[in-house]
Design a protein around this motif. Structure first.
Motif, PDB file in Angstrom:
ATOM      1  N   GLN A  78       0.729  -1.341   0.195  1.00  0.00           N
ATOM      2  CA  GLN A  78      -0.199  -0.120   0.086  1.00  0.00           C
ATOM      3  C   GLN A  78       0.647   1.111   0.010  1.00  0.00           C
ATOM      4  N   PRO A  79       0.223   2.378  -0.648  1.00  0.00           N
ATOM      5  CA  PRO A  79       1.218   3.635  -0.497  1.00  0.00           C
ATOM      6  C   PRO A  79       1.048   4.283   0.791  1.00  0.00           C
ATOM      7  N   SER A  80       2.311   4.985   1.204  1.00  0.00           N
ATOM      8  CA  SER A  80       2.535   5.463   2.473  1.00  0.00           C
ATOM      9  C   SER A  80       1.245   6.430   2.722  1.00  0.00           C
ATOM     10  N   TRP A  81       0.674   7.044   2.159  1.00  0.00           N
ATOM     11  CA  TRP A  81      -0.675   8.022   2.471  1.00  0.00           C
ATOM     12  C   TRP A  81      -1.844   7.207   3.175  1.00  0.00           C
ATOM     13  N   PHE A  82      -1.824   5.696   2.493  1.00  0.00           N
ATOM     14  CA  PHE A  82      -2.859   4.945   3.065  1.00  0.00           C
ATOM     15  C   PHE A  82      -2.754   4.077   4.115  1.00  0.00           C
ATOM     16  N   LEU A  83      -1.522   3.987   4.630  1.00  0.00           N
ATOM     17  CA  LEU A  83      -1.122   3.086   5.712  1.00  0.00           C
ATOM     18  C   LEU A  83      -1.612   3.676   7.117  1.00  0.00           C
ATOM     19  N   PRO A  84      -1.742   4.884   7.497  1.00  0.00           N
ATOM     20  CA  PRO A  84      -2.672   5.387   8.825  1.00  0.00           C
ATOM     21  C   PRO A  84      -3.712   5.047   8.580  1.00  0.00           C
ATOM     22  N   TRP A  85      -4.597   5.151   7.661  1.00  0.00           N
ATOM     23  CA  TRP A  85      -6.014   4.806   7.619  1.00  0.00           C
ATOM     24  C   TRP A  85      -6.251   3.044   7.766  1.00  0.00           C
ATOM     25  N   LEU A  86      -5.415   2.453   7.031  1.00  0.00           N
ATOM     26  CA  LEU A  86      -5.567   1.020   7.137  1.00  0.00           C
ATOM     27  C   LEU A  86      -5.183   0.575   8.563  1.00  0.00           C
ATOM     28  N   ASP A  87      -4.155   1.183   9.206  1.00  0.00           N
ATOM     29  CA  ASP A  87      -4.079   0.821  10.804  1.00  0.00           C
ATOM     30  C   ASP A  87      -5.364   1.346  11.499  1.00  0.00           C
ATOM     31  N   ALA A  88      -5.870   2.386  11.300  1.00  0.00           N
ATOM     32  CA  ALA A  88      -7.027   2.914  11.923  1.00  0.00           C
ATOM     33  C   ALA A  88      -8.399   1.955  11.698  1.00  0.00           C
ATOM     34  N   GLU A  89      -8.322   1.452  10.542  1.00  0.00           N
ATOM     35  CA  GLU A  89      -9.408   0.438  10.127  1.00  0.00           C
ATOM     36  C   GLU A  89      -9.379  -0.754  10.751  1.00  0.00           C
ATOM     37  N   ARG A  90      -8.228  -1.129  10.982  1.00  0.00           N
ATOM     38  CA  ARG A  90      -7.802  -2.515  11.648  1.00  0.00           C
ATOM     39  C   ARG A  90      -7.975  -2.447  13.068  1.00  0.00           C
ATOM     40  N   LEU A  91      -7.598  -1.439  13.882  1.00  0.00           N
ATOM     41  CA  LEU A  91      -8.062  -1.135  15.178  1.00  0.00           C
ATOM     42  C   LEU A  91      -9.357  -0.765  15.601  1.00  0.00           C
ATOM     43  N   ALA A  92     -10.332  -0.474  14.619  1.00  0.00           N
ATOM     44  CA  ALA A  92     -11.341   0.035  14.846  1.00  0.00           C
ATOM     45  C   ALA A  92     -12.365  -0.816  15.554  1.00  0.00           C
ATOM     46  N   SER A  93     -13.269   0.045  16.463  1.00  0.00           N
ATOM     47  CA  SER A  93     -14.206  -0.985  17.126  1.00  0.00           C
ATOM     48  C   SER A  93     -15.851  -0.581  16.313  1.00  0.00           C
ATOM     49  N   GLN A  94     -15.716   0.635  15.675  1.00  0.00           N
ATOM     50  CA  GLN A  94     -16.880   0.824  14.795  1.00  0.00           C
ATOM     51  C   GLN A  94     -16.324   1.446  13.489  1.00  0.00           C
ATOM     52  N   LEU A  95     -16.891   1.166  12.378  1.00  0.00           N
ATOM     53  CA  LEU A  95     -16.572   1.861  11.090  1.00  0.00           C
ATOM     54  C   LEU A  95     -17.840   2.246  10.549  1.00  0.00           C
ATOM     55  N   ARG A  96     -17.659   3.562   9.814  1.00  0.00           N
ATOM     56  CA  ARG A  96     -18.830   4.200   9.271  1.00  0.00           C
ATOM     57  C   ARG A  96     -18.388   4.778   7.947  1.00  0.00           C
ATOM     58  N   VAL A  97     -18.902   4.054   6.923  1.00  0.00           N
ATOM     59  CA  VAL A  97     -18.377   4.439   5.485  1.00  0.00           C
ATOM     60  C   VAL A  97     -19.557   4.882   4.645  1.00  0.00           C
ATOM     61  N   PHE A  98     -19.352   6.061   3.984  1.00  0.00           N
ATOM     62  CA  PHE A  98     -20.129   6.623   3.174  1.00  0.00           C
ATOM     63  C   PHE A  98     -19.692   6.803   1.629  1.00  0.00           C
ATOM     64  N   GLN A  99     -20.373   6.150   0.781  1.00  0.00           N
ATOM     65  CA  GLN A  99     -19.966   5.893  -0.690  1.00  0.00           C
ATOM     66  C   GLN A  99     -21.226   6.356  -1.780  1.00  0.00           C
ATOM     67  N   PRO A 100     -20.957   7.599  -2.409  1.00  0.00           N
ATOM     68  CA  PRO A 100     -21.877   7.839  -3.213  1.00  0.00           C
ATOM     69  C   PRO A 100     -21.638   7.301  -4.693  1.00  0.00           C
ATOM     70  N   THR A 101     -20.628   6.752  -5.008  1.00  0.00           N
ATOM     71  CA  THR A 101     -20.148   6.301  -6.243  1.00  0.00           C
ATOM     72  C   THR A 101     -19.686   5.137  -6.483  1.00  0.00           C
ATOM     73  N   LEU A 102     -19.184   4.107  -5.505  1.00  0.00           N
ATOM     74  CA  LEU A 102     -18.781   2.824  -5.585  1.00  0.00           C
ATOM     75  C   LEU A 102     -19.274   2.053  -4.452  1.00  0.00           C
ATOM     76  N   ILE A 103     -19.059   0.688  -4.506  1.00  0.00           N
ATOM     77  CA  ILE A 103     -19.480  -0.142  -3.582  1.00  0.00           C
ATOM     78  C   ILE A 103     -18.410  -0.018  -2.570  1.00  0.00           C
ATOM     79  N   PRO A 104     -18.374   0.131  -1.114  1.00  0.00           N
ATOM     80  CA  PRO A 104     -17.319   0.395  -0.316  1.00  0.00           C
ATOM     81  C   PRO A 104     -16.387  -0.903  -0.336  1.00  0.00           C
ATOM     82  N   ALA A 105     -15.013  -0.538  -0.419  1.00  0.00           N
ATOM     83  CA  ALA A 105     -14.083  -1.459  -0.512  1.00  0.00           C
ATOM     84  C   ALA A 105     -14.336  -2.660   0.320  1.00  0.00           C
ATOM     85  N   LEU A 106     -14.726  -2.545   1.313  1.00  0.00           N
ATOM     86  CA  LEU A 106     -14.949  -3.528   2.603  1.00  0.00           C
ATOM     87  C   LEU A 106     -16.078  -4.635   2.345  1.00  0.00           C
ATOM     88  N   LEU A 107     -16.704  -4.331   1.385  1.00  0.00           N
ATOM     89  CA  LEU A 107     -18.164  -4.760   0.840  1.00  0.00           C
ATOM     90  C   LEU A 107     -17.897  -5.321  -0.506  1.00  0.00           C
TER      91      LEU A 107
END
Length: 266
Positions: A78-107
């Motif tokens: 993964q690119p460096s700018w995406f790593l902090p988010w991936l870390d936050a995503e992995r550690l999250a107890s809750q994720l809220r995702v809004f997508q107006p154009t594509l199916i969310p990546a996790l789904l």
């Protein structure tokens, strides 16, 4: 970034700090972090970023070890700018995702993910496959023993991008959304076409709540996803989340709509 790589970076950060004879408070002053933030980073309840690791390498005179480990992680996927988010995503107890154009990546299904990534005609077939595999790996957080709660809001327009070449792919994707929505830790809410214009059309965003209750947000753009824990940014995005969530159908109504869409594709 793989979990083992993230854990290795944290373990090395903690080891170097202790070897230097610095308490979390002393180290925090040198890298401009509070003691509680240093503790959260070392234990994995908060994500780290490149600037922290660079400052830590300098303060701890580690010969750029931490940044070098981060570079290895970047090469792994993964690119460096995406790593902090991936870390936050992995550690999250809750994720809220809004997508107006594509199916969310996790789904996304494997086929849908590959088709979306392949839209970038600058990527080689090998790179497309690598990115698709990395995206599917991310979804592992949803099936682990202690999965986060995922609440996804999508715009109905995503489900109606008509192209006969992708009919089978879309049928499978919508059926996958229905199956996901029926799992206890996943809620999917659809904003119907009848809503018309709404604030969410300004762009996608994601929010991750850590085990400490703190939030991290990410706003996606063409080339980057900008993670932030700024109070002002979080306040704005949490307010926008409430708006798009309120525009969306209930969980059960959304499942019924997804079933209607699946029938229309067949």
């Amino acid at each position: 970034m793989e979990e083992s790589t993230a854990d290795l970076i944290r373990a090395q950060l903690r080891r170097l700090r202790v070897a230097a004879g610095l308490s979390q408070e002393e180290f925090g002053k040198l890298v401009h972090y509070s003691p509680s933030m240093v503790s959260a980073v070392e234990t994995g309840s908060r994500p780290y970023d490149r600037s922290l690791l660079a400052r830590a390498d300098e303060v701890l005179r580690s010969g750029d070890l931490l940044v070098a480990l981060l570079r290895i992680a970047e090469r792994e996927g993964q690119p460096s700018w995406f790593l902090p988010w991936l870390d936050a995503e992995r550690l999250a107890s809750q994720l809220r995702v809004f997508q107006p154009t594509l199916i969310p990546a996790l789904l996304q299904t494997e086929g849908y993910a590959r088709a979306v990534i392949r839209c970038d005609d600058l990527l080689s077939d090998e790179e497309v496959e690598r990115r698709a595999a990395a995206r599917l790996d991310r979804q592992g957080i949803l099936t682990r023993p202690d999965p986060p709660q995922l609440i996804a809001v999508i715009d109905e327009a995503i489900l109606h991008r008509r192209d006969e070449r992708f009919q089978g792919l879309m049928v499978h994707q919508v059926e996958h959304l229905i199956a996901c929505a029926e799992r206890p830790n996943i809620s999917i809410h659809v904003i119907p076409l009848s809503v018309g214009l709404h604030i969410g059309l300004s762009g996608p965003f994601s929010l991750a709540r850590g085990v400490d209750g703190g939030w991290v947000a990410s706003q996606e753009a063409q080339l980057t996803a900008r993670p932030t824990d700024s109070e002002a940014d979080l306040a704005t995005l949490l307010a926008r989340w409430e708006t798009v969530r309120n525009e969306a159908l209930s969980r059960q109504q959304s499942i019924e709509l997804l079933k209607e869409v699946a029938k229309s594709w067949t």
